[in-house]
Design a protein around this motif. Structure first.
Motif, PDB file in Angstrom:
ATOM      1  N   ILE A 479     -64.006  30.927  22.430  1.00 45.55           N
ATOM      2  CA  ILE A 479     -63.699  29.756  23.252  1.00 45.55           C
ATOM      3  C   ILE A 479     -62.764  28.803  22.500  1.00 45.55           C
ATOM      4  CG2 ILE A 479     -64.735  27.645  24.204  1.00 45.55           C
ATOM      5  CD1 ILE A 479     -66.901  29.378  25.392  1.00 45.55           C
ATOM      6  N   ARG A 480     -62.997  28.659  21.205  1.00 45.84           N
ATOM      7  CA  ARG A 480     -62.101  27.809  20.418  1.00 45.84           C
ATOM      8  C   ARG A 480     -60.686  28.402  20.397  1.00 45.84           C
ATOM      9  NH1 ARG A 480     -64.534  26.065  15.023  1.00 45.84           N
ATOM     10  NH2 ARG A 480     -65.770  24.892  16.529  1.00 45.84           N
ATOM     11  N   ALA A 481     -60.616  29.714  20.239  1.00 48.55           N
ATOM     12  CA  ALA A 481     -59.303  30.371  20.196  1.00 48.55           C
ATOM     13  C   ALA A 481     -58.534  30.154  21.499  1.00 48.55           C
ATOM     14  CB  ALA A 481     -59.480  31.863  19.931  1.00 48.55           C
ATOM     15  N   LEU A 482     -59.277  30.139  22.607  1.00 48.80           N
ATOM     16  CA  LEU A 482     -58.644  29.960  23.916  1.00 48.80           C
ATOM     17  C   LEU A 482     -57.956  28.607  24.032  1.00 48.80           C
ATOM     18  CD1 LEU A 482     -61.412  31.466  26.207  1.00 48.80           C
ATOM     19  CD2 LEU A 482     -59.005  32.084  26.292  1.00 48.80           C
ATOM     20  N   ILE A 490     -53.060  35.245  26.410  1.00 50.96           N
ATOM     21  CA  ILE A 490     -53.761  36.524  26.571  1.00 50.96           C
ATOM     22  C   ILE A 490     -54.755  36.688  25.418  1.00 50.96           C
ATOM     23  CG2 ILE A 490     -53.495  39.060  26.591  1.00 50.96           C
ATOM     24  CD1 ILE A 490     -50.534  38.557  27.504  1.00 50.96           C
ATOM     25  N   ILE A 491     -55.955  37.172  25.739  1.00 43.38           N
ATOM     26  CA  ILE A 491     -56.879  37.595  24.689  1.00 43.38           C
ATOM     27  C   ILE A 491     -56.736  39.118  24.561  1.00 43.38           C
ATOM     28  CG2 ILE A 491     -59.287  37.750  23.942  1.00 43.38           C
ATOM     29  CD1 ILE A 491     -58.280  34.908  23.911  1.00 43.38           C
ATOM     30  N   GLY A 492     -56.344  39.574  23.379  1.00 47.44           N
ATOM     31  CA  GLY A 492     -56.086  41.005  23.182  1.00 47.44           C
ATOM     32  C   GLY A 492     -57.369  41.794  22.965  1.00 47.44           C
ATOM     33  N   HIS A 493     -57.367  43.059  23.416  1.00 45.57           N
ATOM     34  CA  HIS A 493     -58.549  43.950  23.322  1.00 45.57           C
ATOM     35  C   HIS A 493     -59.852  43.153  23.127  1.00 45.57           C
ATOM     36  CE1 HIS A 493     -57.736  43.575  18.989  1.00 45.57           C
ATOM     37  NE2 HIS A 493     -56.559  44.130  19.182  1.00 45.57           N
ATOM     38  N   PRO A 494     -60.314  42.495  24.209  1.00 44.42           N
ATOM     39  CA  PRO A 494     -61.322  41.427  24.088  1.00 44.42           C
ATOM     40  C   PRO A 494     -62.662  41.813  23.461  1.00 44.42           C
ATOM     41  CG  PRO A 494     -60.292  41.359  26.252  1.00 44.42           C
ATOM     42  CD  PRO A 494     -59.834  42.627  25.609  1.00 44.42           C
ATOM     43  N   THR A 495     -63.150  43.040  23.642  1.00 42.43           N
ATOM     44  CA  THR A 495     -64.479  43.343  23.079  1.00 42.43           C
ATOM     45  C   THR A 495     -64.380  43.957  21.690  1.00 42.43           C
ATOM     46  OG1 THR A 495     -64.767  45.662  23.744  1.00 42.43           O
ATOM     47  CG2 THR A 495     -65.211  43.979  25.418  1.00 42.43           C
ATOM     48  N   GLY A 496     -63.173  44.414  21.297  1.00 46.18           N
ATOM     49  CA  GLY A 496     -63.004  44.995  19.973  1.00 46.18           C
ATOM     50  C   GLY A 496     -63.597  46.380  19.823  1.00 46.18           C
ATOM     51  N   ARG A 497     -64.026  46.987  20.913  1.00 48.36           N
ATOM     52  CA  ARG A 497     -64.665  48.301  20.751  1.00 48.36           C
ATOM     53  C   ARG A 497     -63.644  49.361  20.346  1.00 48.36           C
ATOM     54  NH1 ARG A 497     -66.044  50.909  26.714  1.00 48.36           N
ATOM     55  NH2 ARG A 497     -63.905  51.121  27.450  1.00 48.36           N
ATOM     56  N   LEU A 498     -64.105  50.350  19.593  1.00 48.25           N
ATOM     57  CA  LEU A 498     -63.309  51.544  19.326  1.00 48.25           C
ATOM     58  C   LEU A 498     -64.172  52.718  19.767  1.00 48.25           C
ATOM     59  CD1 LEU A 498     -61.756  50.764  15.829  1.00 48.25           C
ATOM     60  CD2 LEU A 498     -60.607  50.770  18.043  1.00 48.25           C
ATOM     61  N   LEU A 499     -63.724  53.408  20.793  1.00 48.56           N
ATOM     62  CA  LEU A 499     -64.577  54.414  21.430  1.00 48.56           C
ATOM     63  C   LEU A 499     -65.047  55.463  20.433  1.00 48.56           C
ATOM     64  CD1 LEU A 499     -62.570  54.720  24.737  1.00 48.56           C
ATOM     65  CD2 LEU A 499     -64.850  53.759  24.467  1.00 48.56           C
ATOM     66  N   GLY A 500     -66.357  55.658  20.411  1.00 47.62           N
ATOM     67  CA  GLY A 500     -66.940  56.646  19.508  1.00 47.62           C
ATOM     68  C   GLY A 500     -67.080  56.156  18.075  1.00 47.62           C
ATOM     69  N   LYS A 501     -66.525  54.963  17.767  1.00 47.42           N
ATOM     70  CA  LYS A 501     -66.572  54.476  16.389  1.00 47.42           C
ATOM     71  C   LYS A 501     -67.261  53.131  16.240  1.00 47.42           C
ATOM     72  CE  LYS A 501     -62.570  56.854  14.463  1.00 47.42           C
ATOM     73  NZ  LYS A 501     -61.448  57.032  15.403  1.00 47.42           N
ATOM     74  N   ARG A 502     -66.965  52.236  17.162  1.00 46.29           N
ATOM     75  CA  ARG A 502     -67.480  50.883  16.996  1.00 46.29           C
ATOM     76  C   ARG A 502     -67.814  50.289  18.356  1.00 46.29           C
ATOM     77  NH1 ARG A 502     -63.114  47.586  14.187  1.00 46.29           N
ATOM     78  NH2 ARG A 502     -62.464  46.832  16.225  1.00 46.29           N
ATOM     79  N   GLU A 503     -68.997  49.719  18.461  1.00 44.57           N
ATOM     80  CA  GLU A 503     -69.380  48.999  19.678  1.00 44.57           C
ATOM     81  C   GLU A 503     -68.588  47.697  19.747  1.00 44.57           C
ATOM     82  OE1 GLU A 503     -72.085  49.685  21.957  1.00 44.57           O
ATOM     83  OE2 GLU A 503     -72.014  51.692  21.088  1.00 44.57           O
ATOM     84  N   GLY A 504     -68.443  47.155  20.932  1.00 49.16           N
ATOM     85  CA  GLY A 504     -67.821  45.841  21.049  1.00 49.16           C
ATOM     86  C   GLY A 504     -68.713  44.763  20.458  1.00 49.16           C
ATOM     87  N   TYR A 505     -68.107  43.592  20.169  1.00 43.67           N
ATOM     88  CA  TYR A 505     -68.937  42.510  19.626  1.00 43.67           C
ATOM     89  C   TYR A 505     -69.832  41.930  20.708  1.00 43.67           C
ATOM     90  CZ  TYR A 505     -63.898  41.833  18.790  1.00 43.67           C
ATOM     91  OH  TYR A 505     -62.556  41.998  18.714  1.00 43.67           O
ATOM     92  N   GLU A 506     -70.829  41.223  20.240  1.00 40.85           N
ATOM     93  CA  GLU A 506     -71.762  40.546  21.150  1.00 40.85           C
ATOM     94  C   GLU A 506     -71.142  39.231  21.595  1.00 40.85           C
ATOM     95  OE1 GLU A 506     -75.475  41.011  21.272  1.00 40.85           O
ATOM     96  OE2 GLU A 506     -75.476  42.950  20.247  1.00 40.85           O
ATOM     97  N   VAL A 507     -70.964  39.082  22.884  1.00 37.50           N
ATOM     98  CA  VAL A 507     -70.330  37.875  23.423  1.00 37.50           C
ATOM     99  C   VAL A 507     -71.011  37.502  24.737  1.00 37.50           C
ATOM    100  CG1 VAL A 507     -68.169  36.906  24.313  1.00 37.50           C
ATOM    101  CG2 VAL A 507     -68.093  38.545  22.431  1.00 37.50           C
ATOM    102  N   ASP A 508     -71.101  36.203  24.994  1.00 35.27           N
ATOM    103  CA  ASP A 508     -71.556  35.744  26.304  1.00 35.27           C
ATOM    104  C   ASP A 508     -70.344  35.746  27.235  1.00 35.27           C
ATOM    105  OD1 ASP A 508     -72.415  34.465  28.553  1.00 35.27           O
ATOM    106  OD2 ASP A 508     -73.508  32.888  27.483  1.00 35.27           O
ATOM    107  N   TRP A 509     -70.137  36.868  27.885  1.00 42.69           N
ATOM    108  CA  TRP A 509     -68.900  37.045  28.648  1.00 42.69           C
ATOM    109  C   TRP A 509     -68.763  36.060  29.799  1.00 42.69           C
ATOM    110  CZ3 TRP A 509     -65.028  39.011  26.422  1.00 42.69           C
ATOM    111  CH2 TRP A 509     -65.221  39.950  25.403  1.00 42.69           C
ATOM    112  N   MET A 510     -69.877  35.659  30.395  1.00 41.22           N
ATOM    113  CA  MET A 510     -69.772  34.738  31.524  1.00 41.22           C
ATOM    114  C   MET A 510     -69.090  33.440  31.083  1.00 41.22           C
ATOM    115  SD  MET A 510     -70.900  36.765  33.651  1.00 41.22           S
ATOM    116  CE  MET A 510     -71.239  38.382  32.961  1.00 41.22           C
ATOM    117  N   LYS A 511     -69.432  32.968  29.877  1.00 41.13           N
ATOM    118  CA  LYS A 511     -68.803  31.738  29.360  1.00 41.13           C
ATOM    119  C   LYS A 511     -67.313  31.948  29.118  1.00 41.13           C
ATOM    120  CE  LYS A 511     -72.616  29.187  27.354  1.00 41.13           C
ATOM    121  NZ  LYS A 511     -73.576  29.592  26.337  1.00 41.13           N
ATOM    122  N   ILE A 512     -66.974  33.122  28.569  1.00 44.83           N
ATOM    123  CA  ILE A 512     -65.562  33.417  28.314  1.00 44.83           C
ATOM    124  C   ILE A 512     -64.790  33.490  29.631  1.00 44.83           C
ATOM    125  CG2 ILE A 512     -63.945  35.074  27.281  1.00 44.83           C
ATOM    126  CD1 ILE A 512     -65.848  33.675  25.275  1.00 44.83           C
TER     127      ILE A 512
END
Length: 595
Positions: A479-482, A490-512
Motif C-alpha cells: 500500500i505504501r508503494a502504491l 502498475i504493480i508488477g507480478h503482484p504475488t511474486g509466485r514462481l510456479l513449482g518453486k515459490r508460493e506467492g507472498y501473504e497479502v490482504d488482497w482486498m485492501k490492495i
DNA sequence: GCCGTTTTCGGCCCGACTGTTTTCAGTCG
C-alpha cells in the motif's frame, strides 16, 4: 486466547484424510464426498481459511457448512479437533502414505496395512514394496498376481515423484502436447485431434495431458497412440488408452465418432467441478449428461447426440461456455441468464509495457538480451501501437544518487533517439514509453531517487526481496508503494509466485484491490509461463472490486514478447473483458492514463 | 455433511477400466 495457524494446504490435506478415514469406516458416502469437496475448494481458495475464520466468512466457502465450520472453529481456537482425532484414531496411520501410490485407494490401503501388519507410518511404502516382492500380496483375498505386479509398478512411479505434486507449466505441456498431436496426425484413421482437460482450459500448471480424437476407426487410432515412442501403456480399452511418457507425464486419450464428438469435447474438457455442477443442473431439469450425449431421465434411455459443443450447451438452455471459464465459479448461472462476459482476446492487445532491453543502466537484477531495435522489430510484427521499456532500476547500493539521475537521463535520451531513427527507417510510428521496473524495498519505498522519476513516463513497482514478511507487513508495504510516487502505474507480478518453486507472498488482497481502484493503479498480469501472476483466481476477485489490469510479457529477450497469449488466457480465466485491460486501448487513450 | 428458480428434507454426476469375479468393488478422471 491463543489461536492456531493452519495453511489452506494443511486443512485440505486434513479433510482428505478425513474423507479416506470415513471411507474405510464405511461412513455415508455423501459425507465422504462432502469432505472431499470441502478439501478441493479450500485447496483452490484465493484467501486463507484462517483469515476467513477471523472475518467470520467461512460460510462463503463452497462445500463448507455448519458442521465443518464448527470443526474449523475448534481447530483454530484450540489447535486440535476432538472429532477428527477420534475418527483418525480408528484407522491405522499407515494407510495415509499409501494413498499417494497410484491405484491404491482407502479400501485397499486399509486391507494391505492390516493384513500385512504395516504399522510403521514412515516406512510403510518401502515395507509394502518388500512384501510385494516376497509374493505376500497375490494370495490375499481380492488381490492376485496382477495386482501384486501393479502395486510394484506403481510404487516405482510414486517414488519417481508423484505427478500430482509434480505439475509442469502450461508452456511445457503445450510443447509435449504438440509433439503428440503431430505424431498422431500422421495416421490416416484420425480425422481430428484436440488437447482437452486443463490444457484446453489453459490452467497455469498441468498434471496429465488429455487428448481426444475424432475417428471412425477407434481401434486403429488407439493402436497408433500406443505405439508412441518412449512410453509405457497404463491402460487400454475400446474407447481410449492411457500412456506414461519417459518424462513421467501421463497422457490420456479418448476416441469418439463424429456424431458424439461435441459431447466428448464437453466431458473431457472439464473441469471436474464444472461437469458435476452442469450434470447436477441437468438432472434438476430431467436430463442425464455423459460423454455420449444427453438423455431424458424419464424415458426409454435414448441418447440425443451432439457433434459440437455449442449445441450441447444450448440444448440445456444456456450459452456455450468458453473453456477458460469452466471452473465452477458461477459460469453456469451466468450462461443460463445469457450473461457470460465477452472475454478479452489476443488481438485486442495493442502494446506491452514490461520489456527489458540490453541498455546497460547497471541494475542489481538482470538486463535484457536484445537491443531496442530488435524489440521494435518484434513489436512491429505483433502490430503493437506502443511499448514500454521497463528495465530494472539502477543498483541503489552501487551508485550515488547523482550517478543514478545521470544514468536515467542518458537512458531516456538513448531510447528516444533510437526509437525515432527506427521509426523513420521503417516508416512506422510505434510509440515507446520510457518506463522503469523499480524495486519496492522492505518498508514499501521505491528504490529510485525522487529526481530520477523526471526521466520516466511511468513506473512498474515490483517486489524482488524480503518475500517472507508476514501478511500485515506485506500488505502495508504494497500500500505504501502504491502511494510512494504519482508515476507508479502498475504493480508488477503482484504475488511474486514462481510456479513449482515459490508460493506467492501473504497479502490482504482486498485492501490492495481497494487501494488500486482508488489510485487508478493497474495490477500486472505477467505472461511469463513461470509466473502467470496475478493468478487467474485473484484476477476474478479483483474485477469485482473494479480493478483494471495490464497484460505484460516481462520479456528479457525479443522472443519472449511472443508469450503474451499466456497472459491473455490468465485474464480470460479471471473473466476479464476488453475494458478491464488497459493495454487494449489505443495509443491516444492510453496516454491519458499512463502519463 | 451440504444444499435449494422443482426441495429446509431428500436428494447427492457419470462412465471407463481393471482385476477378481461370475455380477462386482475399487479406483480414477
Amino acid at each position: 486466547m491463543s489461536e492456531h495457524h493452519y495453511t489452506n494446504l494443511q486443512i485440505a490435506a486434513l479433510f482428505k484424510k478425513m474423507a479416506a478415514a470415513y471411507q474405510i469406516l464405511n461412513e455415508n458416502r455423501f459425507k465422504i464426498i462432502a469432505y472431499e469437496r470441502a478439501a478441493d475448494s479450500i485447496e483452490h481458495l484465493t484467501s486463507e481459511v484462517k483469515d476467513l475464520w477471523d472475518d467470520k466468512k467461512l460460510k462463503d466457502i463452497p462445500g463448507v457448512g455448519d458442521q465443518i465450520i464448527a470443526h474449523l472453529d475448534e481447530l483454530f481456537r484450540t489447535g486440535k479437533n476432538k472429532h477428527f482425532d477420534a475418527t483418525m484414531a480408528k484407522v491405522p496411520q499407515g494407510v495415509f502414505p499409501l494413498l499417494n501410490v497410484p491405484g491404491i485407494g482407502p479400501k485397499r490401503a486399509y486391507k494391505l496395512v492390516t493384513e500385512l501388519k504395516l504399522h510403521n507410518e514412515k516406512s510403510v511404502v518401502d515395507d509394502l514394496q518388500k512384501a510385494a516382492k516376497k509374493g505376500k500380496i497375490a494370495p490375499m483375498e481380492g488381490f492376485g498376481e496382477k495386482s501384486e505386479e501393479d502395486i510394484l509398478k506403481n510404487i516405482e512411479i510414486y517414488k519417481k515423484g508423484s505427478i500430482k505434486e509434480n505439475r509442469i507449466t502450461l508452456a511445457e505441456a503445450d510443447m509435449i502436447a504438440a509433439e503428440i498431436l503431430s505424431f498422431m496426425k500422421k495416421h490416416a484413421s484420425i480425422n481430428q485431434i484436440d488437447a482437452l482437460g486443463s490444457l484446453r482450459r489453459r490452467v497455469a500448471t498441468i498434471g496429465d495431458i488429455d487428448i481426444s480424437i475424432l475417428s471412425d476407426k477407434p481401434k486403429s487410432a488407439i493402436e497408433h497412440f500406443c505405439s508412441y515412442p518412449n512410453q509405457k501403456i497404463i491402460e487400454k480399452g475400446p474407447t481410449g488408452a492411457s500412456i506414461l511418457l519417459h518424462n513421467g507425464r501421463q497422457v490420456d486419450l479418448r476416441v469418439q465418432e463424429k456424431k458424439s464428438y461435441g459431447a466428448m469435447l464437453q466431458y473431457f474438457t472439464g473441469s471436474k467441478n464444472h461437469n458435476i455442477q452442469l450434470r447436477t443442473y441437468a438432472l434438476s431439469k430431467g436430463y442425464s449428461l455423459s460423454e455420449y450425449g444427453i438423455k431424458k431421465t424419464k424415458s426409454d434411455g435414448k441418447v440425443m447426440l451432439f457433434d459440437n459443443e455449442k449445441d450441447f450447451y444450448n440444448y440445456l438452455g444456456m450459452q456455450w461456455i468458453p473453456p477458460e471459464l469452466r471452473e465452477d465459479r458461477g459460469e453456469i448461472a451466468a450462461a443460463l441468464q445469457n450473461k457470460l462476459p465477452a472475454l478479452v482476446e489476443e488481438h485486442d492487445i495493442k502494446g506491452d509495457f514490461h520489456i527489458h532491453t540490453s541498455f546497460n543502466l547497471e541494475p542489481s537484477h538482470d538486463l535484457g538480451a536484445d537491443s531496442i531495435e530488435d524489440i521494435l522489430d518484434t513489436a512491429s510484427l505483433l502490430n503493437y501501437q506502443y511499448i514500454g521499456v521497463s528495465d530494472h532500476n539502477p543498483s541503489v547500493s552501487q551508485h550515488t544518487e547523482a550517478k543514478i539521475i545521470d544514468i536515467m537521463k542518458r537512458r531516456k535520451e538513448f531510447y528516444l533517439t533510437h526509437t525515432d531513427k527506427w521509426n523513420e527507417k521503417h516508416h512506422r510510428n510505434i510509440h515507446v514509453f520510457v518506463m522503469l521496473e523499480v524495486d519496492i524495498d522492505p518498508e514499501g519505498h521505491l528504490s529510485l531517487p525522487e529526481k530520477a522519476f523526471d526521466s520516466v513516463d511511468a513506473v512498474i513497482a515490483s517486489i524482488h526481496s524480503s518475500f517472507q514478511q508476514d501478511r500485515a507487513s506485506m500488505t502495508s508495504r504494497l500500500i505504501r508503494a502504491l502511494s510512494d510516487n504519482q508515476k507508479v502505474k502498475i504493480i508488477g507480478h503482484p504475488t511474486g509466485r514462481l510456479l513449482g518453486k515459490r508460493e506467492g507472498y501473504e497479502v490482504d488482497w482486498m485492501k490492495i484491490f481497494e487501494e488500486c481502484k482508488k489510485r487508478d493503479v493497474a495490477l500486472e498480469i505477467n505472461s511469463s509461463p513461470y509466473r502467470l501472476d496475478l493468478p487467474d483466481s485473484l484476477v476474478f476477485d479483483a474485477i469485482k472490486h473494479g480493478v483494471r489490469f495490464v497484460v505484460n510479457s516481462d520479456a528479457h529477450a525479443k522472443g519472449e514478447m511472443m508469450l503474451m497469449p499466456y497472459g491473455v488466457t490468465v485474464a480470460r480465466r479471471g473473466w476479464s473483458q476488453k475494458r478491464d485491460i488497459y493495454n487494449t486501448s489505443s495509443y491516444n487513450e492510453i496516454i491519458k492514463w499512463l502519463t
